[in-house]
Motif scaffolding. Structure first.
Motif, PDB file in Angstrom:
ATOM      1  N   GLY A 164      43.445  54.311  45.890  1.00 48.86           N
ATOM      2  CA  GLY A 164      42.315  54.568  46.143  1.00 48.86           C
ATOM      3  C   GLY A 164      41.169  54.582  45.322  1.00 48.86           C
ATOM      4  O   GLY A 164      39.980  54.079  45.750  1.00 48.86           O
ATOM      5  N   GLU A 165      40.926  54.215  44.676  1.00 50.22           N
ATOM      6  CA  GLU A 165      40.353  54.178  43.225  1.00 50.22           C
ATOM      7  C   GLU A 165      39.269  52.898  43.501  1.00 50.22           C
ATOM      8  O   GLU A 165      39.943  51.269  43.864  1.00 50.22           O
ATOM      9  N   GLN A 166      37.955  52.580  43.697  1.00 49.63           N
ATOM     10  CA  GLN A 166      37.285  51.694  43.003  1.00 49.63           C
ATOM     11  C   GLN A 166      36.931  51.415  42.554  1.00 49.63           C
ATOM     12  O   GLN A 166      37.006  51.505  40.949  1.00 49.63           O
ATOM     13  N   VAL A 167      37.448  49.700  40.982  1.00 51.25           N
ATOM     14  CA  VAL A 167      37.282  50.011  40.726  1.00 51.25           C
ATOM     15  C   VAL A 167      36.537  47.846  40.140  1.00 51.25           C
ATOM     16  O   VAL A 167      36.437  46.797  40.974  1.00 51.25           O
ATOM     17  N   ILE A 168      36.746  47.251  38.917  1.00 51.72           N
ATOM     18  CA  ILE A 168      35.852  46.008  38.522  1.00 51.72           C
ATOM     19  C   ILE A 168      37.024  45.528  37.272  1.00 51.72           C
ATOM     20  O   ILE A 168      37.263  46.250  36.811  1.00 51.72           O
ATOM     21  N   ALA A 169      36.655  44.180  36.980  1.00 53.51           N
ATOM     22  CA  ALA A 169      37.768  44.021  36.132  1.00 53.51           C
ATOM     23  C   ALA A 169      36.923  42.087  35.860  1.00 53.51           C
ATOM     24  O   ALA A 169      36.783  41.493  37.213  1.00 53.51           O
ATOM     25  N   MET A 170      37.069  42.156  34.613  1.00 57.92           N
ATOM     26  CA  MET A 170      37.224  40.530  34.419  1.00 57.92           C
ATOM     27  C   MET A 170      38.730  40.101  33.975  1.00 57.92           C
ATOM     28  O   MET A 170      39.316  40.471  33.274  1.00 57.92           O
ATOM     29  N   VAL A 171      38.732  39.042  34.252  1.00 56.22           N
ATOM     30  CA  VAL A 171      40.071  38.612  34.401  1.00 56.22           C
ATOM     31  C   VAL A 171      40.535  37.219  34.180  1.00 56.22           C
ATOM     32  O   VAL A 171      40.240  35.971  34.848  1.00 56.22           O
ATOM     33  N   ALA A 172      40.888  37.408  33.286  1.00 55.73           N
ATOM     34  CA  ALA A 172      40.554  35.676  32.960  1.00 55.73           C
ATOM     35  C   ALA A 172      41.520  34.549  33.288  1.00 55.73           C
ATOM     36  O   ALA A 172      43.026  34.596  32.554  1.00 55.73           O
TER      37      ALA A 172
END
Length: 299
Positions: free
Chosen positions: A82-90
């Protein structure tokens, strides 16, 4: 799940929306339902074949993602469902990139999304933000040192400008004429609009995000010049040894950037939105140039 795929390198029309199997969830992974993926230059270079790399086909492009955690691996304690997340996935080092309905990757790559901005817009931060942070880390600057940033209104340049200003540095810029007032509103001093107009030997360092090797003329003798990866570099001169910066996945650094946005100390503008199925059109628009803010793909 649906994802944007390509089976060979080529023009944007090689991109098609197709069904691909979800990746297995490892004990340290989280699965995220994608709210947005951002389009970056590296995506175009990968799809076109400009970058030489071993791709597993069908390949799914994309490095930036924002979304909501829907599943966590057995060893994950960093996030909950349920948490809102961001990422850089190479994308080159993972089976799939982020142009998809779901992204599954190591939880350590992710950060909590910034509060106070729409989740889809948060996808504009990861790659550009990490590139800016890791590029600036290559500089050794005394307090208040003057720095010139090329491409200062671009995704990486704008973040670098804000971080430098927040650290107390004097920042000048090289940018397009139409970007002068927005940059001055951020706190930039002089905005140059042509490389030929740059002063000589006036700045402790140049951060080159736009491939303007001639900007080395603005560096003082023995100063510093650092360019982001893929940009042309000038030859060493006057005790200046140019350096290059590469970007690495780093969820901890990304969390720091996200927190700066939450605190209102950093802004990352998003631009045009396209449905995921229109990835080819988004690539065409990105390549045509003239856009302001990150191009976003929305599943």
């Amino acid at each position: 799940m649906k994802a944007v795929t390509f089976h060979r390198t080529g023009d944007p029309d090689v991109l098609t929306l197709a069904d691909v199997p979800e990746l297995p969830l490892g004990p340290r992974d989280i699965r995220v339902t994608v709210t947005a993926a951002a389009v970056n230059p590296v995506d175009l270079k990968t799809r076109s074949g400009f970058l030489t790399m071993n791709l597993t086909y069908p390949a799914v492009p994309g490095w930036d993602v924002s979304g909501v955690v829907t599943e966590t691996g057995s060893e994950v304690t960093r996030f909950t469902v349920g948490e809102q997340v961001i990422a850089m996935v190479a994308q080159p080092v993972h089976r799939y990139g982020t142009y998809a309905e779901q992204v599954t990757a190591d939880a350590r790559l992710f950060a909590r999304a910034p509060a106070g901005v729409p989740l889809e817009e948060a996808a504009a931060l990861p790659l550009a933000g990490l590139t800016a942070v890791q590029t600036l880390a290559k500089l050794t600057l005394r307090p208040g040192a003057p720095v010139l940033v090329t491409g200062a209104a671009g995704a990486v340049g704008r973040i670098a400008v804000q971080l430098l200003l927040a650290a107390g540095h004097t920042v000048d810029a090289l940018a397009r004429p139409g970007d002068t007032e927005p940059l001055r509103a951020l706190g930039v001093g002089t905005v140059h609009t042509r490389p030929a107009d740059l002063p000589e030997a006036t700045h402790t360092a140049v951060v080159d995000t736009a491939g303007v090797a001639a900007a080395i003329r603005a560096v003082v003798d023995g100063g510093q010049f650092v360019a982001i990866d893929d940009n042309p570099q000038p030859a060493p001169e006057r005790g200046i040894t140019p350096g290059k910066s590469y970007v690495d996945e780093n969820g901890d650094q990304l969390q720091t950037l996200s927190d700066l946005i939450t605190a209102g100390r950093l802004t990352v503008p998003a631009g045009r939105r396209f449905p995921l199925a229109d990835a080819a059109r988004a690539h065409h628009a990105f390549a045509a140039g003239g856009l302001r803010g990150k191009v976003l793909l929305l599943p």
